[in-house]
Design a protein around this motif. Structure first.
Motif, PDB file in Angstrom:
ATOM      1  N   VAL A  77     -11.185   8.924  47.528  1.00  6.75           N
ATOM      2  CA  VAL A  77     -11.076   8.503  48.925  1.00  6.75           C
ATOM      3  C   VAL A  77     -11.941   7.277  49.220  1.00  6.75           C
ATOM      4  O   VAL A  77     -11.469   6.293  49.817  1.00  6.75           O
ATOM      5  N   LEU A  78     -13.187   7.326  48.786  1.00  6.47           N
ATOM      6  CA  LEU A  78     -14.082   6.210  49.100  1.00  6.47           C
ATOM      7  C   LEU A  78     -13.879   5.024  48.150  1.00  6.47           C
ATOM      8  O   LEU A  78     -13.738   3.879  48.588  1.00  6.47           O
ATOM      9  N   ASP A  79     -13.837   5.314  46.841  1.00  5.30           N
ATOM     10  CA  ASP A  79     -13.672   4.227  45.868  1.00  5.30           C
ATOM     11  C   ASP A  79     -12.208   3.913  45.581  1.00  5.30           C
ATOM     12  O   ASP A  79     -11.902   2.877  44.989  1.00  5.30           O
ATOM     13  N   ILE A  80     -11.306   4.831  45.969  1.00  9.20           N
ATOM     14  CA  ILE A  80      -9.860   4.700  45.713  1.00  9.20           C
ATOM     15  C   ILE A  80      -9.623   4.394  44.234  1.00  9.20           C
ATOM     16  O   ILE A  80      -8.944   3.441  43.851  1.00  9.20           O
ATOM     17  N   ASP A  81     -10.195   5.226  43.405  1.00 11.18           N
ATOM     18  CA  ASP A  81     -10.072   5.090  41.957  1.00 11.18           C
ATOM     19  C   ASP A  81      -9.030   6.077  41.452  1.00 11.18           C
ATOM     20  O   ASP A  81      -9.340   7.230  41.113  1.00 11.18           O
ATOM     21  N   HIS A  82      -7.786   5.647  41.388  1.00 12.66           N
ATOM     22  CA  HIS A  82      -6.706   6.537  40.987  1.00 12.66           C
ATOM     23  C   HIS A  82      -6.555   6.633  39.477  1.00 12.66           C
ATOM     24  O   HIS A  82      -5.618   7.269  38.987  1.00 12.66           O
ATOM     25  N   GLU A  83      -7.457   5.989  38.738  1.00 14.21           N
ATOM     26  CA  GLU A  83      -7.452   6.112  37.284  1.00 14.21           C
ATOM     27  C   GLU A  83      -8.309   7.289  36.818  1.00 14.21           C
ATOM     28  O   GLU A  83      -8.353   7.591  35.637  1.00 14.21           O
ATOM     29  N   ASN A  84      -8.965   7.925  37.761  1.00 13.45           N
ATOM     30  CA  ASN A  84      -9.753   9.118  37.448  1.00 13.45           C
ATOM     31  C   ASN A  84      -8.788  10.309  37.360  1.00 13.45           C
ATOM     32  O   ASN A  84      -8.508  10.995  38.342  1.00 13.45           O
ATOM     33  N   THR A  85      -8.253  10.536  36.154  1.00 10.33           N
ATOM     34  CA  THR A  85      -7.178  11.518  35.986  1.00 10.33           C
ATOM     35  C   THR A  85      -7.596  12.942  36.341  1.00 10.33           C
ATOM     36  O   THR A  85      -6.788  13.714  36.877  1.00 10.33           O
ATOM     37  N   GLU A  86      -8.849  13.300  36.045  1.00 14.19           N
ATOM     38  CA  GLU A  86      -9.289  14.659  36.345  1.00 14.19           C
ATOM     39  C   GLU A  86      -9.278  14.918  37.842  1.00 14.19           C
ATOM     40  O   GLU A  86      -8.842  15.972  38.304  1.00 14.19           O
ATOM     41  N   CYS A  87      -9.762  13.948  38.600  1.00 17.00           N
ATOM     42  CA  CYS A  87      -9.772  14.116  40.059  1.00 17.00           C
ATOM     43  C   CYS A  87      -8.362  14.059  40.634  1.00 17.00           C
ATOM     44  O   CYS A  87      -8.044  14.762  41.596  1.00 17.00           O
ATOM     45  N   VAL A  88      -7.503  13.233  40.041  1.00 18.87           N
ATOM     46  CA  VAL A  88      -6.113  13.162  40.502  1.00 18.87           C
ATOM     47  C   VAL A  88      -5.423  14.506  40.267  1.00 18.87           C
ATOM     48  O   VAL A  88      -4.709  15.020  41.144  1.00 18.87           O
ATOM     49  N   LYS A  89      -5.630  15.115  39.095  1.00 21.19           N
ATOM     50  CA  LYS A  89      -5.035  16.418  38.804  1.00 21.19           C
ATOM     51  C   LYS A  89      -5.543  17.481  39.779  1.00 21.19           C
ATOM     52  O   LYS A  89      -4.776  18.324  40.245  1.00 21.19           O
ATOM     53  N   LEU A  90      -6.847  17.421  40.074  1.00 20.45           N
ATOM     54  CA  LEU A  90      -7.414  18.388  41.009  1.00 20.45           C
ATOM     55  C   LEU A  90      -6.814  18.213  42.398  1.00 20.45           C
ATOM     56  O   LEU A  90      -6.474  19.204  43.064  1.00 20.45           O
ATOM     57  N   ALA A  91      -6.645  16.971  42.832  1.00 18.18           N
ATOM     58  CA  ALA A  91      -6.076  16.699  44.154  1.00 18.18           C
ATOM     59  C   ALA A  91      -4.624  17.176  44.226  1.00 18.18           C
ATOM     60  O   ALA A  91      -4.199  17.764  45.229  1.00 18.18           O
ATOM     61  N   VAL A  92      -3.861  16.924  43.153  1.00 19.86           N
ATOM     62  CA  VAL A  92      -2.462  17.386  43.114  1.00 19.86           C
ATOM     63  C   VAL A  92      -2.418  18.907  43.153  1.00 19.86           C
ATOM     64  O   VAL A  92      -1.590  19.507  43.858  1.00 19.86           O
ATOM     65  N   SER A  93      -3.312  19.547  42.401  1.00 15.66           N
ATOM     66  CA  SER A  93      -3.366  21.007  42.379  1.00 15.66           C
ATOM     67  C   SER A  93      -3.668  21.574  43.762  1.00 15.66           C
ATOM     68  O   SER A  93      -3.042  22.544  44.203  1.00 15.66           O
ATOM     69  N   LYS A  94      -4.642  20.960  44.448  1.00 20.79           N
ATOM     70  CA  LYS A  94      -4.995  21.423  45.791  1.00 20.79           C
ATOM     71  C   LYS A  94      -3.826  21.235  46.753  1.00 20.79           C
ATOM     72  O   LYS A  94      -3.537  22.103  47.592  1.00 20.79           O
ATOM     73  N   ALA A  95      -3.149  20.082  46.638  1.00 15.64           N
ATOM     74  CA  ALA A  95      -2.004  19.818  47.522  1.00 15.64           C
ATOM     75  C   ALA A  95      -0.887  20.832  47.276  1.00 15.64           C
ATOM     76  O   ALA A  95      -0.279  21.347  48.227  1.00 15.64           O
ATOM     77  N   LEU A  96      -0.618  21.114  45.996  1.00 14.04           N
ATOM     78  CA  LEU A  96       0.401  22.116  45.666  1.00 14.04           C
ATOM     79  C   LEU A  96       0.003  23.491  46.190  1.00 14.04           C
ATOM     80  O   LEU A  96       0.835  24.221  46.737  1.00 14.04           O
TER      81      LEU A  96
END
Length: 286
Positions: free
Chosen positions: A36-55
């Motif tokens: 959110v703050l750095d908008i670093d979408h290359e951080n795959t672990e955090c992206v997976k966690l965010a997708v998991s939470k959204a699902l």
């Protein structure tokens, strides 16, 4: 990407406090900063966690209405045709045990919240199925047994953690077994009756999503294997729903089999009388 980040960061750095707190509570301080703050979408672990939470949140939200169409179909038709009581009994037992297990282990609500919502809807459906089958007294007994189960499973002084682990393993088996009577009922009746397609296909999507969220957020093989097995049988139910999509219900089939019975035409009187002594049993003497 840099231009997009430059444009978005003034917004993400000035989000309202409640929004920021919600984001941190869902994905944690480090992933909130990265995504959110750095908008670093290359951080795959955090992206997976965010997708998991959204699902997870999506599943919980959808589960609040997933079986409402099934309830409506039962109430409108006043019939339990095509809906297996045994299937719902087993599934309800499995859901209750899983709910207690997740709550007592303090897993994230987004990974099991739908269990509580579906459990409540299952209780309503089970009571309706029993009532429409002429078993109101059994419905009352079912509710009483359910209340006793809630008291026992959530009470740590009655059941310890080890016993709950064994019960959760059994709940996985019950969850899988709960699909078998429903599959058998559809097969034997040659149609899905009052079974809701909305519920079946949502269950299929939900069980697949739960495999992903469990892999990401819950390190518990008992829960994971249960979701994998459940998805497999949900896939069979969905295939049956497609195969029997246009099949008539058992009620319609019964009407189709009923042939109209026509009354035999009444004998008409011609005025001619049978001569005496010449009846059908009278023998002619030579």
């Amino acid at each position: 990407m840099d231009a997009l980040r430059t444009a978005l960061q003034p917004i993400t750095h000035n989000l309202p406090g409640p929004v920021r707190d919600l984001g941190v509570s869902l994905i944690g301080e480090s992933c909130y900063k990265a995504l959110v703050l750095d908008i670093d979408h290359e951080n795959t672990e955090c992206v997976k966690l965010a997708v998991s939470k959204a699902l997870g949140i999506g599943i919980v939200g959808a589960s609040s209405i997933v079986k409402v169409p099934q309830i409506i179909k039962l109430v409108k038709s006043q019939s339990a045709s095509g809906v297996s009581f045994l299937s719902y009994l087993l599934e309800t037992s499995s859901l209750l045990i899983s709910l207690a297990y997740n709550v007592r282990n303090r897993f994230p609500f987004s990974t099991f919240g739908e269990t509580a919502l579906i459990l409540g809807q299952n209780v309503i459906i089970t009571v309706l199925v029993l009532n429409y089958s002429g078993k109101a007294s059994v419905a009352a007994l079912f509710v009483a047994a359910l209340a006793a189960g809630v008291f026992t499973l959530f009470n740590e002084s009655i059941l310890d953690a080890t016993t709950m682990g064994y019960l959760q393993a059994g709940a996985g088996v019950l969850g899988v077994a709960s699909k078998v009577p429903q599959i058998a009922a559809i097969w034997s009746q040659g149609g899905t009756g009052q079974l809701s397609a909305f519920a079946v296909f949502n269950y299929l999507a939900g069980s697949l999503s739960r495999i992903f969220t469990t892999l990401q957020e819950v390190d518990d093989k008992l829960i994971l294997y249960g979701f994998i097995a459940g998805f497999s049988l949900n896939l069979v139910l969905a295939a049956q729903m497609v195969y029997y999509w246009n099949a008539p219900s058992a009620k319609v089939k019964g009407k189709q089999k009923e042939a109209p019975i026509k009354a035999a035409p009444a004998a008409t009187t011609t005025g001619a009388s049978t001569p005496k002594g010449k009846g059908p049993t009278t023998r002619r003497r030579g």
